[in-house]
Design a protein around this motif. Structure first.
Motif, mmCIF file in Angstrom:
data_model
loop_
_atom_site.group_PDB
_atom_site.id
_atom_site.type_symbol
_atom_site.label_atom_id
_atom_site.label_comp_id
_atom_site.label_asym_id
_atom_site.label_seq_id
_atom_site.Cartn_x
_atom_site.Cartn_y
_atom_site.Cartn_z
ATOM 1 N N PRO A 157 16.529 36.402 42.432
ATOM 2 C CA PRO A 157 17.683 35.684 42.318
ATOM 3 C C PRO A 157 17.275 35.157 40.495
ATOM 4 O O PRO A 157 17.593 33.718 40.517
ATOM 5 N N VAL A 158 17.534 35.421 39.790
ATOM 6 C CA VAL A 158 17.539 35.703 37.954
ATOM 7 C C VAL A 158 18.243 36.430 37.768
ATOM 8 O O VAL A 158 18.722 37.373 37.459
ATOM 9 N N GLY A 159 19.300 35.197 37.631
ATOM 10 C CA GLY A 159 21.154 36.169 37.036
ATOM 11 C C GLY A 159 21.139 35.660 35.642
ATOM 12 O O GLY A 159 20.892 34.889 34.596
ATOM 13 N N GLY A 160 22.027 36.650 35.254
ATOM 14 C CA GLY A 160 22.478 36.632 33.586
ATOM 15 C C GLY A 160 21.530 36.694 32.720
ATOM 16 O O GLY A 160 21.287 36.027 31.819
ATOM 17 N N ILE A 161 20.760 37.923 32.877
ATOM 18 C CA ILE A 161 20.154 38.219 32.615
ATOM 19 C C ILE A 161 20.259 39.420 31.357
ATOM 20 O O ILE A 161 21.144 40.146 31.621
ATOM 21 N N GLU A 162 20.451 39.055 30.244
ATOM 22 C CA GLU A 162 20.877 40.262 28.732
ATOM 23 C C GLU A 162 19.814 40.188 28.435
ATOM 24 O O GLU A 162 19.785 41.250 26.992
ATOM 25 N N ALA A 163 18.723 40.163 28.357
ATOM 26 C CA ALA A 163 17.186 40.503 27.733
ATOM 27 C C ALA A 163 16.051 41.121 28.372
ATOM 28 O O ALA A 163 15.829 40.777 29.740
ATOM 29 N N ALA A 164 15.488 41.827 27.275
ATOM 30 C CA ALA A 164 14.189 42.883 28.416
ATOM 31 C C ALA A 164 13.252 41.590 28.719
ATOM 32 O O ALA A 164 13.126 41.092 28.319
ATOM 33 N N PRO A 165 12.988 41.575 30.046
ATOM 34 C CA PRO A 165 11.486 40.367 30.863
ATOM 35 C C PRO A 165 10.240 40.991 29.793
ATOM 36 O O PRO A 165 10.312 42.207 29.345
ATOM 37 N N VAL A 166 9.366 40.501 29.670
ATOM 38 C CA VAL A 166 8.098 40.792 28.669
ATOM 39 C C VAL A 166 6.986 40.617 29.393
ATOM 40 O O VAL A 166 6.888 39.668 30.195
ATOM 41 N N GLU A 167 5.870 40.589 28.994
ATOM 42 C CA GLU A 167 4.690 40.090 30.123
ATOM 43 C C GLU A 167 3.522 39.099 29.026
ATOM 44 O O GLU A 167 3.785 40.221 28.069
ATOM 45 N N TYR A 168 3.252 38.476 29.863
ATOM 46 C CA TYR A 168 2.097 37.711 29.283
ATOM 47 C C TYR A 168 1.231 37.239 29.721
ATOM 48 O O TYR A 168 1.315 35.947 30.613
#
Length: 377
Positions: A311-322
């Motif tokens: 439930p993480v909304g309002g996403i306009e950017a790609a996820p990243v791994e770190y």
């Protein structure tokens, strides 16, 4: 006692007033992140992720119509102070500037970027223009079909790629391969994967991959020869693709799918994933594809099977791994950290009351993000 009560009430009133005016940032404390610096207002909007080199952060700024100028902004990586800006004229007032790319010429370095009907190479240290392709010159309008009409085309909006001594850029009227040092056009192909697209071009093993509104294509970087070019669909392609396991993974108007990188054939498609449409790029990591919109989803990269949603909304950017975790920045400037296998939210923290655009860039354990300003944390 009355005096203390009045004093306490006054303090609360002052804090409430400051908070309502946005000055609550002065009192902000961070638990999971450390804000290293933020720039002053850029006077426009950073609509893609920033480029980070050893000492400089470069950002494409789309200016507000009639108020501020668009261009490439160079920022001191240690302090967040502005170094210089190279202006570029945008034909369409709602156009975006793609992420710039860097070429090591053994001297000061060269930064290459496009915007509107223009593509430029500048000295990475000074911002001096090395060469400038102007699509609106009479010769180029006639030869390549560029137009100076607002609302018609957006031209150089996709992040270019570098191959040997060439920079390859999508000009919407076609794909151009420029000599990085001179600006000479090495090859040009017309009408490949037509239509607007705001995302990244990708390159692997000498093959360039690009998207259009509904189409995708693969092009030999050396010669411009088209390997495959065809209709993909997915509800309209609006996000940057990612690569892994021999496939391109793409988010569309409401769907997510995979395309074989050798043939262009659709391997799988999951329809009606998002009711809002998917404009964010994706991440391939250890056999999973992560992509978001009104939620964050993880799909099996081989089959397209949904593994989890968060439930993480309002996403306009790609996820990243770190360091084995998935991070994503929402459009309220809150950073979320999730477990890649289960989607469990481990923590979230608001960076600032602002609207970021573009993906997070990570270099030397520091996260960089842009919007109306640039943040380093």
């Amino acid at each position: 006692m009355v005096k203390k009560t009045v004093l306490f009430t006054c303090i609360l009133s002052i804090l409430f007033t400051l908070s309502s005016c946005g000055v609550d940032r002065i009192f902000k404390f961070y638990t999971h992140i450390q804000l290293l610096w933020k720039t002053e207002d850029t006077g426009g909007m950073i609509t893609n992720n920033v480029l980070v080199t050893e000492d400089t952060v470069y950002a494409g700024i789309a200016g507000w119509e009639g108020w501020t100028e668009s261009g490439l902004l160079a920022i001191d990586r240690k302090t967040g102070k502005f170094k210089w800006k190279v202006p570029v004229e945008l034909t369409d007032p709602y156009s975006r500037l793609p992420t710039p790319v860097y070429y090591d010429d053994g001297k000061d370095g060269i930064v290459l970027f496009g915007g509107g009907c223009h593509f430029l190479a500048v000295n990475a240290k000074t911002g001096e223009i090395i060469w400038h392709f102007n699509g609106l010159s009479e010769e180029n309008k006639k030869k390549y079909g560029f137009k100076d009409e607002p609302w018609d085309w957006r031209y150089f909006e996709m992040t270019p790629v570098i191959y040997k001594d060439m920079v390859i850029a999508d000009g919407m009227v076609g794909v151009f391969a420029f000599d990085i040092k001179t600006g000479k056009i090495i090859w040009w192909i017309e009408g490949v994967s037509g239509g607007t697209h705001r995302g990244d071009m990708l390159i692997r093993d000498g093959v360039v991959y690009k998207l259009g509104s509904w189409w995708a294509s693969a092009i030999k970087a050396e010669t411009g020869e088209i390997i495959w070019d065809g209709y993909i669909g997915f509800g309209g392609l609006e996000s940057s693709p990612c690569m892994g396991d021999g496939k391109l993974y793409i988010g569309g108007g409401g769907a997510v799918g995979a395309v074989d990188m050798k043939t262009g054939d659709v391997v799988w498609e999951v329809k009606s994933v998002s009711r809002d449409g998917i404009g964010a790029g994706c991440l391939y990591y250890k056999g999973k594809v992560y992509i978001g919109s009104e939620k964050l989803w993880a799909f099996d990269a081989k089959t397209g099977k949904l593994i989890w949603e968060a439930p993480v909304g309002g996403i306009e950017a790609a996820p990243v791994e770190y360091e084995g975790k998935i991070y994503v920045l929402d459009n309220g400037c809150t950073l979320w950290c999730l477990d890649p296998d289960t989607g469990k939210i481990e923590w979230s923290e608001n960076i600032e009351r602002a609207v970021p655009f573009g993906d997070i860039t990570i270099k030397d354990d520091i996260f960089y993000a842009g919007g109306g300003r640039v943040w380093a944390f």
